[in-house]
Design a protein around this motif. Structure first.
Motif, PDB file in Angstrom:
ATOM      1  N   ARG A 356      23.226   6.389  -6.206  1.00 57.75           N
ATOM      2  CA  ARG A 356      22.271   7.496  -6.139  1.00 57.75           C
ATOM      3  C   ARG A 356      21.614   7.603  -4.759  1.00 57.75           C
ATOM      4  NH1 ARG A 356      19.577  11.310  -8.640  1.00 57.75           N
ATOM      5  NH2 ARG A 356      20.629  11.040 -10.629  1.00 57.75           N
ATOM      6  N   ASP A 357      21.035   6.533  -4.262  1.00 55.15           N
ATOM      7  CA  ASP A 357      20.363   6.612  -2.962  1.00 55.15           C
ATOM      8  C   ASP A 357      21.355   6.890  -1.842  1.00 55.15           C
ATOM      9  OD1 ASP A 357      17.942   6.128  -4.174  1.00 55.15           O
ATOM     10  OD2 ASP A 357      17.857   4.006  -3.635  1.00 55.15           O
ATOM     11  N   TYR A 358      22.522   6.288  -1.942  1.00 58.99           N
ATOM     12  CA  TYR A 358      23.555   6.523  -0.931  1.00 58.99           C
ATOM     13  C   TYR A 358      23.959   7.990  -0.888  1.00 58.99           C
ATOM     14  CZ  TYR A 358      28.219   6.437   1.214  1.00 58.99           C
ATOM     15  OH  TYR A 358      29.320   6.691   1.997  1.00 58.99           O
ATOM     16  N   ALA A 359      24.245   8.552  -2.052  1.00 61.13           N
ATOM     17  CA  ALA A 359      24.662   9.955  -2.113  1.00 61.13           C
ATOM     18  C   ALA A 359      23.558  10.876  -1.621  1.00 61.13           C
ATOM     19  CB  ALA A 359      25.079  10.318  -3.533  1.00 61.13           C
ATOM     20  N   LYS A 360      22.328  10.575  -1.996  1.00 62.70           N
ATOM     21  CA  LYS A 360      21.213  11.400  -1.551  1.00 62.70           C
ATOM     22  C   LYS A 360      21.031  11.319  -0.039  1.00 62.70           C
ATOM     23  CE  LYS A 360      18.252  11.769  -5.640  1.00 62.70           C
ATOM     24  NZ  LYS A 360      18.179  13.241  -5.570  1.00 62.70           N
ATOM     25  N   GLY A 361      21.239  10.127   0.525  1.00 66.43           N
ATOM     26  CA  GLY A 361      21.113   9.973   1.968  1.00 66.43           C
ATOM     27  C   GLY A 361      22.161  10.771   2.716  1.00 66.43           C
ATOM     28  N   CYS A 362      23.400  10.751   2.212  1.00 66.45           N
ATOM     29  CA  CYS A 362      24.465  11.540   2.836  1.00 66.45           C
ATOM     30  C   CYS A 362      24.185  13.031   2.691  1.00 66.45           C
ATOM     31  CB  CYS A 362      25.813  11.187   2.200  1.00 66.45           C
ATOM     32  SG  CYS A 362      26.376   9.507   2.552  1.00 66.45           S
ATOM     33  N   GLN A 363      23.692  13.401   1.514  1.00 68.17           N
ATOM     34  CA  GLN A 363      23.396  14.801   1.249  1.00 68.17           C
ATOM     35  C   GLN A 363      22.250  15.306   2.127  1.00 68.17           C
ATOM     36  OE1 GLN A 363      21.452  15.754  -2.578  1.00 68.17           O
ATOM     37  NE2 GLN A 363      23.238  17.001  -3.031  1.00 68.17           N
ATOM     38  N   LYS A 364      21.293  14.428   2.381  1.00 68.82           N
ATOM     39  CA  LYS A 364      20.104  14.829   3.137  1.00 68.82           C
ATOM     40  C   LYS A 364      20.437  15.359   4.524  1.00 68.82           C
ATOM     41  CE  LYS A 364      15.571  13.083   4.568  1.00 68.82           C
ATOM     42  NZ  LYS A 364      14.667  11.893   4.572  1.00 68.82           N
ATOM     43  N   ILE A 365      21.460  14.758   5.152  1.00 66.46           N
ATOM     44  CA  ILE A 365      21.769  15.174   6.523  1.00 66.46           C
ATOM     45  C   ILE A 365      22.389  16.569   6.574  1.00 66.46           C
ATOM     46  CG2 ILE A 365      22.069  12.781   7.248  1.00 66.46           C
ATOM     47  CD1 ILE A 365      25.056  13.254   7.324  1.00 66.46           C
ATOM     48  N   SER A 366      22.770  17.111   5.410  1.00 66.30           N
ATOM     49  CA  SER A 366      23.356  18.460   5.390  1.00 66.30           C
ATOM     50  C   SER A 366      22.306  19.557   5.356  1.00 66.30           C
ATOM     51  CB  SER A 366      24.264  18.612   4.164  1.00 66.30           C
ATOM     52  OG  SER A 366      23.491  18.723   2.976  1.00 66.30           O
ATOM     53  N   GLY A 367      21.036  19.183   5.140  1.00 66.44           N
ATOM     54  CA  GLY A 367      20.008  20.206   4.949  1.00 66.44           C
ATOM     55  C   GLY A 367      19.827  21.146   6.125  1.00 66.44           C
ATOM     56  N   ASN A 368      20.145  20.677   7.325  1.00 68.95           N
ATOM     57  CA  ASN A 368      19.962  21.503   8.522  1.00 68.95           C
ATOM     58  C   ASN A 368      21.266  22.077   9.050  1.00 68.95           C
ATOM     59  OD1 ASN A 368      18.054  22.515  10.467  1.00 68.95           O
ATOM     60  ND2 ASN A 368      18.883  21.066  11.962  1.00 68.95           N
ATOM     61  N   ALA A 369      22.347  21.989   8.264  1.00 64.41           N
ATOM     62  CA  ALA A 369      23.658  22.427   8.749  1.00 64.41           C
ATOM     63  C   ALA A 369      23.661  23.904   9.132  1.00 64.41           C
ATOM     64  CB  ALA A 369      24.723  22.155   7.687  1.00 64.41           C
ATOM     65  N   GLY A 370      23.106  24.766   8.274  1.00 61.80           N
ATOM     66  CA  GLY A 370      23.107  26.199   8.550  1.00 61.80           C
ATOM     67  C   GLY A 370      22.364  26.559   9.823  1.00 61.80           C
ATOM     68  N   PRO A 371      21.076  26.180   9.946  1.00 62.50           N
ATOM     69  CA  PRO A 371      20.329  26.526  11.146  1.00 62.50           C
ATOM     70  C   PRO A 371      20.869  25.875  12.415  1.00 62.50           C
ATOM     71  CG  PRO A 371      18.868  25.636   9.447  1.00 62.50           C
ATOM     72  CD  PRO A 371      20.246  25.603   8.901  1.00 62.50           C
TER      73      PRO A 371
END
Length: 423
Positions: A356-371
Motif C-alpha cells: 500500500r505505501d509503496y504503491a501510494k508513493g509511486c502514484q504520488k509522483i504522478s500528481g504533477n504530470a499534467g502541469p
C-alpha cells in the motif's frame, strides 16, 4: 483460448519461506486483464502450481501502446526473478535524445535518454507479448470476453461472462486497468475512486514526416503540448503524443470520432511549424488512445475473494511508474498467496500491508504530470525548461537518477521461494 506457465525463485524474510508444500495446485484463479499486471501475476501463480485463467475483452493480445520504463533496484530485482530481464533488454526501444523546441523548431533544451527512459524502456505491447509467450503453455487465456457478474459464497466465486458459459473460481483478480470493470462489480462505481487531475492525454501513430530516428521533438504552449517521436520500430512511422489542460469533459470513451474532434479543436492553431503535419494523421488514426490524466484511490485492495492489482487498484494515467509498480505488486501478491498456502484472507491482508505505501508513493509522483508536461502559462513553460536544463547537466545527472529511482525502489522485497524452477 490457450494455456501457459513459467518458473523462477524467491524466499521470505518476514514470513516463513514457502517450500514445495506451499503449492497452490488447489487454487483456481481468474485474472481479468491481459495487458501486463494480469500475465505477470499469472506467471508467478503458475509457478506455484495454481490453475489460472486470464480473461481479456480485446479479441487478441494488444500490441503497440506507449513505451514504459523500469528504474531502480526493486524493478530490476523483479524482472530478474521473473526471468525476463534479458528479453526486455533485447526488445528495448534504445530511445535517444528528446528535444524541447520553439515554434520555429529551434532547439531549446536537449533531454538525455536516461532522463526519460530509466534503466530500460520497452513498448507496453512488447512487454505484454513477452509475458504471454512465457505463460501461454501453462495458463488458459480467453480473449474477446469479459465478466458479467460476480457472486461470492463461502466456497468461491460464481462468475458469468458476456459470452462464455458460467464458471466457478476460488479467487478473482481485477487487473483490468484504470477503468476496471472488475472493480466496479466488486467495489462499486468508478466515480467513488477516480480522481481527475485536470488534464487529458492522447496518442496515435502518424507518418514520420520529420525523419526522426529514435528521437523526439516536444513543443509546448500554455496548457497544451505536442510530442512527436520515433522509437525505431518502424522508420516510416512516428508517435504523436498530446497533453492538454481542461475541465472535465463529457464524452463517450468508445466513440473515436468524438474524441478526434475534441483533439482537433483543442490543438487547432498550435504554433509549432510541424504541428499541422503531425495532426494530419489524427483523422485516419485507428489506434487512438485518449483518456483523462487521473488516479485511482480505493479504501482497500480486496473485497472478499476479489483483489485488485496494478492500475485497477492504485493506478495513475501517466507519471506514476505504473508498469514497474504492477510487476512488483504482482510478485508480492503471488508470494503472499504461496506463503499463506492459498488462504486468501491472510494473503490479501499481507499483500495490502506490503504494497500500500509503496504503491501510494509511486502514484504520488504522478500528481504533477499534467502541469509539468503542459504547463498552464508561458512563465511556467520557461521554468520547466530551466528545470530540465539543470537536471540534464552532467553535474546533477547522478543525483537526478537517484531521485527518480527513490519511489520505484521504496520497498523491501521478500525472497519468496517457489516450489519449482524453470528457465
Amino acid at each position: 483460448m490457450t494455456n501457459s506457465k513459467s518458473t523462477e525463485n524467491t524466499k521470505s524474510t518476514k514470513n516463513q519461506a514457502p517450500t514445495a508444500t506451499h503449492s497452490l495446485a488447489h487454487l483456481n484463479v481468474l485474472i481479468s486483464g491481459a495487458s501486463v499486471a494480469g500475465p505477470a501475476l499469472a506467471l508467478w501463480l503458475a509457478r506455484y502450481g495454481a490453475r489460472v485463467t486470464v480473461l481479456e475483452k480485446a479479441p487478441a493480445l494488444r500490441r503497440g501502446g506507449f513505451a514504459v520504463d523500469f528504474r531502480g533496484e526493486a524493478h530490476r530485482t523483479v524482472l530478474r526473478r521473473m526471468g525476463i530481464w534479458d528479453e526486455v533488454h533485447r526488445r528495448q526501444t534504445h530511445m535517444g535524445r528528446q528535444t524541447l523546441v520553439e515554434a520555429d523548431d529551434t532547439e531549446r533544451v536537449d533531454l538525455p535518454a536516461f532522463l526519460m527512459s530509466g534503466d530500460v524502456e520497452i513498448f507496453r505491447g512488447e512487454l505484454s507479448a513477452i509475458l504471454y509467450e512465457r505463460t501461454q503453455d501453462r495458463v488458459e487465456y480467453v480473449f474477446g470476453d469479459s465478466v458479467a457478474s460476480l457472486t461470492e459464497d463461502s466456497e468461491g466465486v460464481a462468475v458469468t461472462f458476456d459470452h462464455g458459459s458460467p464458471r466457478r473460481f476460488d479467487l478473482v483478480v481485477g487487473a483490468d486497468g484504470l477503468h476496471s470493470h472488475t472493480r466496479r462489480l466488486a467495489f462499486g462505481d468508478e466515480s467513488r475512486y477516480l480522481r481527475f487531475l485536470n488534464y487529458y492525454v492522447a496518442g496515435f501513430d502518424a507518418p514520420n514526416h520529420l525523419g526522426l530516428d529514435r528521437t523526439a521533438r516536444i513543443y509546448s504552449e500554455p496548457g497544451r503540448t505536442l510530442m512527436l517521436s520515433n522509437y525505431g520500430a518502424d522508420p516510416a512511422r512516428a508517435g504523436v503524443g498530446l497533453v492538454f489542460g481542461s475541465e472535465r469533459l463529457d464524452y463517450d470513451r468508445h466513440d473515436l470520432g468524438q474524441q478526434k474532434k475534441i483533439l482537433a479543436d483543442r490543438f487547432a492553431g498550435l504554433g509549432w511549424r510541424h504541428a499541422a503535419g503531425a495532426l494530419d494523421g489524427l483523422e485516419s488514426a485507428d489506434d487512438l488512445y485518449f483518456d483523462a490524466i487521473a488516479q485511482i484511490h480505493v479504501d482497500r485492495l480486496s473485497q472478499g475473494r476479489v483483489v485488485l492489482l496494478g492500475d485497477a487498484g492504485y493506478g495513475a494515467t501517466m507519471g506514476g511508474i505504473g508498469t514497474g509498480t504492477a510487476l512488483v505488486c504482482a510478485y508480492v501478491l503471488a508470494g503472499e498467496l504461496a506463503a499463506a498456502r492459498g488462504e486468501h484472507r491472510v494473503a490479501f491482508a499481507a499483500y495490502e500491508a506490503e504494497v500500500r505505501d509503496y504503491a501510494k508513493g509511486c502514484q504520488k509522483i504522478s500528481g504533477n504530470a499534467g502541469p509539468f508536461l503542459a504547463p498552464p502559462t508561458e512563465r511556467k513553460i520557461r521554468s520547466r525548461d530551466r528545470t530540465y536544463r539543470v537536471l540534464s547537466s552532467r553535474l546533477l545527472a547522478g543525483f537526478f537518477k537517484r531521485l527518480t529511482e527513490k519511489a520505484a525502489s521504496d520497498i523491501t522485497l521478500k525472497d519468496y521461494a517457489p516450489p519449482s524452477r524453470q528457465p
